[in-house]
Scaffold this active site. Sequence first.
Site, mmCIF file in Angstrom:
data_model
loop_
_atom_site.group_PDB
_atom_site.id
_atom_site.type_symbol
_atom_site.label_atom_id
_atom_site.label_comp_id
_atom_site.label_asym_id
_atom_site.label_seq_id
_atom_site.Cartn_x
_atom_site.Cartn_y
_atom_site.Cartn_z
ATOM 1 N N ASP A 181 0.824 -1.211 0.000
ATOM 2 C CA ASP A 181 0.000 0.000 0.000
ATOM 3 C C ASP A 181 0.858 1.261 0.000
ATOM 4 O O ASP A 181 0.339 2.362 0.065
ATOM 5 C CB ASP A 181 -0.923 -0.008 1.230
ATOM 6 C CG ASP A 181 -2.024 1.034 1.146
ATOM 7 O OD1 ASP A 181 -2.486 1.329 0.031
ATOM 8 O OD2 ASP A 181 -2.420 1.571 2.198
ATOM 9 N N SER A 226 -6.782 5.548 -0.439
ATOM 10 C CA SER A 226 -7.025 4.252 -1.069
ATOM 11 C C SER A 226 -8.501 3.906 -0.933
ATOM 12 O O SER A 226 -9.075 4.020 0.152
ATOM 13 C CB SER A 226 -6.187 3.166 -0.392
ATOM 14 O OG SER A 226 -4.825 3.517 -0.370
ATOM 15 N N GLN A 252 -4.909 -1.271 -7.354
ATOM 16 C CA GLN A 252 -5.572 -0.384 -6.397
ATOM 17 C C GLN A 252 -6.248 0.761 -7.131
ATOM 18 O O GLN A 252 -5.691 1.327 -8.065
ATOM 19 C CB GLN A 252 -4.550 0.182 -5.407
ATOM 20 C CG GLN A 252 -5.145 1.075 -4.327
ATOM 21 C CD GLN A 252 -4.071 1.632 -3.401
ATOM 22 O OE1 GLN A 252 -3.513 2.695 -3.692
ATOM 23 N NE2 GLN A 252 -3.768 0.930 -2.337
#
Length: 305
Positions: A223, A247, A297
Amino acid sequence: MMDGDEHPHGEAKKRRRPTPQELAEGLVTLLDVEEIDVDLYRGPRNPGGRGRVFGGQVIAQALMSAVGSVEPERVVHSLHAYFMRPGDEDFPIIYRVERDYDGGSFSNRRVIAMQRGKPILNMTASFQRKEKGLEHQAEMPDVPAPDDLPSEAEIFQRYKDEIPEPLYKFLTRSRPIEIRPVEIWNPVNPDKRAPVRNLWIRASGSIGENQLMHRAVLAFASDMGLLSTCMQPHGVSWMTRKMQSASLDHALWFHDDVRMDDWLLYATDAPWSGGARGFNRGQIFTRDGKLVASAAQEGLIRVRD
């Protein structure tokens, strides 16, 4: 969830910096969830953490919660997560595991991360009994080796005069994940460039031999920096004034065993952005070119009025 890193830590007084090995061991402790009932777990709080919880931490703790309900010979090969609310460092995170499926080769688990009675993340994870099959893979990009590159902290030092002091201390603090970008960029005044990014990443010290923990640490690190890729064509970053980024979801596929205490290349690209969202992809290679994981993502990239 903030892209690229954990949120700042508050400290009442100056103290010595932890060693790289202490940082790595602290990360393992952070991700090692506590079982409080059948299929119910509590994730440790990040010591000294303030503000929003780093999204990679919630994903990794959710994964470690799911692991406890699966036969040991079945290894996680994919996870898909949706962020719904920002986590709060002031409260513990509770993880509830649902055993949705157990077949002959695959098991599926659903994990709900909760704070103060409300879900902050939903995640599904699939586990497979290892078996052989047809093989091929993409080629690793031809980039400089990590030993020839400056660390992310060293890059920030070049732009110290442009970064507010509290933010500079946060960006250059000791961290359990080392990052060495291949492409140098100024996070305060980024130039417009193609949506392609390469980062070398690894844990700062040894994290033992538990392969599930190595996969959890990779989930944590995956991430970091991914969302920034879709911002590059627009000359903005998460530090840009009036820029709101977070995110929205995160997917990760494990193609093989990983070692997070050795360098991995995180090669990312972003084929699309629009509607205040950006889509990002990542491929994760070992130093010798083996593709061990892939990520995707979508994130919020909103320019506020």
